[in-house]
Design an enzyme around this catalytic site. Structure first.
Site, short mmCIF file in Angstrom:
data_model
loop_
_atom_site.label_atom_id
_atom_site.label_comp_id
_atom_site.label_asym_id
_atom_site.label_seq_id
_atom_site.Cartn_x
_atom_site.Cartn_y
_atom_site.Cartn_z
N CYS A 49 3.52 -0.04 -8.22
CA CYS A 49 4.08 -1.38 -8.06
C CYS A 49 4.60 -1.90 -9.39
O CYS A 49 3.85 -1.95 -10.37
CB CYS A 49 3.00 -2.30 -7.51
SG CYS A 49 3.63 -3.90 -7.02
N CYS A 51 0.87 -1.17 0.00
CA CYS A 51 0.00 0.00 0.00
C CYS A 51 0.91 1.22 0.00
O CYS A 51 2.13 1.08 0.02
CB CYS A 51 -1.00 0.00 1.16
SG CYS A 51 -0.33 0.14 2.81
N CYS A 85 -2.19 1.31 -4.11
CA CYS A 85 -0.92 1.96 -4.47
C CYS A 85 -0.87 2.33 -5.94
O CYS A 85 0.14 2.80 -6.43
CB CYS A 85 0.29 1.11 -4.07
SG CYS A 85 0.55 -0.37 -5.04
#
Length: 137
Positions: free
Chosen positions: A92, A14, A88
């Site tokens: 990523c 996150c 997020c």
């Protein structure tokens, strides 16, 4: 899971690694023991874990007070079989051959423990389902 790996590995991501991913990692470690390798990280980690999250997890019998937010690294993603994001966005990195899941959960940042409890309970439910998925091979 690759044949050379003795156990599946899961990475929870996150933004701040101070709430949702910390709770998910703690539940997975608590419930799966050493059957699953667990990591958590944030794309912009906070200085400390959210105190309301620490309190909510303590109520569930899990102490995360010693945990600290960690920065998301390419190596952590590469070393994981399953990558679970929680708000997020595109921070990523994506690698072929990894399983990616996105758990839509409210952000506990700035919330009191009353608001964190339902998020904690939703995460526990998701983690319990995840354990049966990744250990049923």
């Amino acid at each position: 899971m690759s044949p050379s790996t003795s156990r599946p590995s899961v990475l929870f991501v996150c933004v701040h690694n101070a709430g949702r991913s910390q709770m998910a990692a703690a539940f997975l470690t608590h419930l799966a023991g050493d059957r699953i390798e667990v990591r958590s990280a944030g794309s912009a980690p906070a200085d400390t874990v959210n105190p309301a999250v620490v309190e909510a997890m303590s109520e569930a019998g899990i102490d995360i007070s010693a945990q600290s937010p960690k920065i998301l690294t390419t190596e952590a993603v590469r070393a994981s079989d399953v990558v679970i994001t929680m708000g997020c966005g595109d921070a990523c990195p994506v690698f072929p051959g990894k399983r990616y899941l996105d758990w839509q959960l409210d952000d506990p940042a700035g919330q009191g423990v009353e608001a964190v409890r339902p998020i904690r309970d939703a995460i526990e439910t998701l983690v319990r389902a995840l354990i049966s998925e990744v250990t049923s091979d």
